[in-house]
Design an enzyme around this catalytic site. Structure first.
Site, PDB file in Angstrom:
ATOM      1  N   ASP A  68       6.915   5.270 -55.475  1.00  0.00           N
ATOM      2  CA  ASP A  68       6.341   6.331 -55.314  1.00  0.00           C
ATOM      3  C   ASP A  68       4.736   6.278 -55.050  1.00  0.00           C
ATOM      4  OD1 ASP A  68       8.488   8.019 -55.724  1.00  0.00           O
ATOM      5  OD2 ASP A  68       8.317   8.280 -57.889  1.00  0.00           O
ATOM      6  N   ARG A  73       1.000   7.972 -72.182  1.00  0.00           N
ATOM      7  CA  ARG A  73       0.551   9.000 -71.438  1.00  0.00           C
ATOM      8  C   ARG A  73      -0.931   9.182 -71.577  1.00  0.00           C
ATOM      9  NH1 ARG A  73       4.129   6.457 -69.023  1.00  0.00           N
ATOM     10  NH2 ARG A  73       5.299   7.470 -67.439  1.00  0.00           N
ATOM     11  N   ASP A  77       5.609  14.354 -68.126  1.00  0.00           N
ATOM     12  CA  ASP A  77       4.264  13.452 -67.897  1.00  0.00           C
ATOM     13  C   ASP A  77       3.162  14.376 -67.347  1.00  0.00           C
ATOM     14  OD1 ASP A  77       5.450  11.315 -69.040  1.00  0.00           O
ATOM     15  OD2 ASP A  77       6.559  10.759 -67.461  1.00  0.00           O
TER      16      ASP A  77
HETATM   17  N1  ARG Z   1      11.687  12.213 -71.227  1.00  0.00           N
HETATM   18  C1  ARG Z   1      10.766  11.015 -71.620  1.00  0.00           C
HETATM   19  C2  ARG Z   1       9.550  11.889 -72.081  1.00  0.00           C
HETATM   20  O1  ARG Z   1       9.511  12.837 -71.636  1.00  0.00           O
HETATM   21  C3  ARG Z   1      10.857   9.780 -70.818  1.00  0.00           C
HETATM   22  C4  ARG Z   1       9.869  10.184 -69.922  1.00  0.00           C
HETATM   23  C5  ARG Z   1       9.965   9.015 -68.628  1.00  0.00           C
HETATM   24  N2  ARG Z   1       9.037   8.995 -67.590  1.00  0.00           N
HETATM   25  C6  ARG Z   1       9.098   8.748 -66.375  1.00  0.00           C
HETATM   26  N3  ARG Z   1       8.101   8.830 -65.619  1.00  0.00           N
HETATM   27  N4  ARG Z   1      10.502   8.124 -66.299  1.00  0.00           N
HETATM   28  O2  ARG Z   1       8.698  11.234 -72.815  1.00  0.00           O
END
Ligand code: ARG
Length: 425
Positions: free
Chosen positions: A28, A108, A137
Site C-alpha cells: 500500500d 498510532r 487508524d
Molecule cells: N482493530 C485493531 C485496532 O483498531 C487493529 C488495527 C490494525 N491495523 C491495521 N492497519 N491492520 O486497534
C-alpha cells in the site's frame, strides 16, 4: 483566535510541494509513494518508525530510496513506545472490550507524533498515511496530527484512489515497485512489541475458527510443551522491572516475556470488536507479552488495593482504554485519569509468579510489602487474630437498610391493599 489554532478539515488538499509519508514498506504505502509523486506532483519524505515490528528496516529504506524519495527516516522508537505508551497501558490494565490489549491503537499517536516532528523539521505541508476509510487508524493518526500541527494537511490516498489489491499489484508492476513476498498472504498484518493484529481473508467469517496460518508468533497451544514454565515478574510502582530476578530495560523485558509466551502458545485472541466508525469486525490477535504482563499487573494491583479502589479503578481503566482505542490520545481526560492511575500504582510493587501452560497464563503466586493480606487475620488456624464475635453486630448493621427496604416494598403494599379490598366486599 482559537479558530486559527484548531484544524479545519478538507477532504483533499489541492497543492502540496513536500509531503511526509508514514511508510511501512508494504504494498500500500509503496504504491502510495509513487502515487503521491504522480498525483500530487510532490516530493516525498518517508518516515518508518520501529516500534518492534518484524521488519528489515534497511530494506525498507533502500526500497524508499529506489522509489525516489527525497529523504528517508528510520526511527527506533521502541523504548519510547514502551515507556510512554505500553507501560501506561499496563498501569491502566488496558484491554478494550475485555479482550484486546490495544497494541495497534497505542502505536498510532506515537507514529503520528514523529510524522509531525519530521514534517515540521523538513518544512513539509502534508502528511500522508496508508489507512483505509473504514478503520480506526485513520482517526488516531488524523486527530493526533490535527492537534499537534493544526495547519498540516493530511492525505489519505487509499481513501482517494479506490484501488483493489489487484489494481495495486498492477500499479506496482507498471511502476517498477518491488512487490513484497507477503503479497499472496490473505491477511493484513500490523505488529509491534505489544502484539500482532491479523485481519482479512477467511477471518472475515466470524463463525470460522482462525486457521493455523493466521498465527505466526505463537506455538499452537495444543502443540505447546507438556511441561509448564514458571516466570516471576517484579513490578515497581506498576511497571515490570525484572524477570526471574534479572533486571531489564523495558524493551528487553517485553521481548523476554514475549518469547516465553510464544513458546507456550499464550496470547491468542479472537473477538468481535466495535470499531470507532460503527463497524463490528472480527479481530484476531496474538499478544503473548501483553497477555502475561496485564494479568500479572492486575493481580498484584488487586492484592495491594482496597475493595473500593479496585471497584473504582475498573471504571477509570475502561475510560482510559476507550479514549486510547478511539483515537483520543490527545484528550486531556487521558492525563487526568493517569494522575489517578499513577497514584494507585505507587503501591503496585511486588512479585507475581505466572504459570504458562498450553495457551494459558495463570497467576499462581504473588507477594508485596503493600499487600492488604494478613495471614493472621485470614487463617482458619487457632492463631487467628480476626475477632469473629464482631461479625454478629457487623451483619446486623450491614443488612439494616436492605432488610428495611424489603419490609416496605411498594409492590407488596399494593398486593396487600388489593387483598384487603377483596376481603371487605
Ligand atoms: N482493530 C485493531 C485496532 O483498531 C487493529 C488495527 C490494525 N491495523 C491495521 N492497519 N491492520 O486497534
Amino acid at each position: 483566535m482559537l479558530k486559527d489554532r484548531i484544524a479545519t478539515f478538507s477532504a483533499r488538499p489541492d497543492e502540496v510541494d513536500l509531503c511526509v509519508l508514514l511508510y511501512s514498506g508494504g504494498l500500500d504505502t509503496s504504491c502510495m509513494l509513487k502515487w503521491l509523486q504522480e498525483n500530487y506532483n510532490t516530493d516525498v519524505i518517508t518516515v518508518t518508525l520501529n516500534v518492534g515490528q518484524a521488519k528489515e528496516f534497511k530494506e525498507i529504506e533502500n526500497k524508499a530510496k529506489k522509489l525516489g524519495v527525497k529523504k528517508h527516516y528510520t526511527i527506533d522508537a521502541r523504548e519510547e513506545f514502551v515507556q510512554e505508551y505500553v507501560f501506561k497501558a499496563i498501569k491502566a490494565n488496558a484491554l478494550y472490550q475485555d479482550a484486546y490489549p490495544i497494541s495497534s491503537s497505542l502505536s498510532r499517536p506515537l507514529i503520528a507524533k514523529w510524522g509531525v516532528e519530521i514534517a515540521k523539521k523538513e518544512g513539509a505541508e502534508a502528511i500522508a498515511h496508508g489507512c483505509t476509510g473504514k478503520g480506526n487508524d485513520q482517526v488516531r493518526f488524523s486527530i493526533t496530527i490535527n492537534t499537534l500541527a493544526p495547519d498540516m494537511k493530511i492525505i489519505a490516498p487509499v481513501v482517494e484512489w479506490g484501488m483493489t489489491r489487484e489494481d495495486e499489484i498492477a500499479y506496482a508492476q507498471e511502476h517498477d515497485i518491488p512487490i513484497p513476498v507477503t503479497v499472496n498472504s490473505p491477511y493484513s498484518i500490523d505488529d509491534n512489541l505489544w502484539g500482532r493484529s491479523i485481519e482479512c481473508g477467511v477471518l472475515e467469517h466470524p463463525e470460522v475458527e482462525p486457521p493455523y496460518d493466521a498465527y505466526l508468533w505463537t506455538t499452537p497451544p495444543e502443540k505447546a510443551p507438556d511441561d509448564p514454565a514458571y516466570v516471576e515478574i517484579d513490578f515497581e510502582e506498576g511497571i515490570p522491572v525484572s524477570v526471574d530476578g534479572v533486571k531489564m530495560n523495558g524493551v528487553d523485558l517485553i521481548l523476554k516475556i514475549h518469547e516465553l509466551g510464544c513458546a507456550h502458545g499464550v496470547g491468542r485472541i479472537d473477538h468481535m470488536e466495535d470499531r470507532i466508525v460503527g463497524l463490528k469486525s472480527r479481530e484476531v490477535y496474538e499478544c503473548p507479552a501483553a497477555t502475561i504482563l496485564l494479568k500479572a499487573h492486575k493481580d498484584l494491583e488487586k492484592f495491594v488495593c482496597t475493595r473500593h479502589e479496585n471497584t473504582f479503578k475498573k471504571f477509570v481503566d475502561e475510560q482510559w482504554t476507550s479514549l486510547v482505542y478511539t483515537g483520543l490520545w490527545v484528550e486531556p481526560l487521558r492525563e487526568d485519569l493517569e494522575a489517578f492511575i499513577d497514584k494507585v500504582n505507587k503501591k503496585v510493587t511486588g512479585m507475581v509468579r505466572v504459570k504458562l501452560y498450553k495457551g494459558n497464563a495463570t497467576v499462581v503466586g504473588r507477594s508485596s510489602e503493600y499487600a492488604l493480606y494478613d495471614e493472621n487475620l485470614a487463617t482458619y488456624d487457632r492463631k487467628s487474630t480476626f475477632n469473629q464475635l464482631a461479625s454478629f453486630g457487623f451483619i446486623e448493621l450491614w443488612g439494616l437498610q436492605s432488610r428495611m427496604a424489603q419490609a416496605l416494598k411498594p409492590e407488596d403494599k399494593k398486593v396487600h391493599s388489593k387483598n384487603v379490598k377483596v376481603k371487605s366486599t
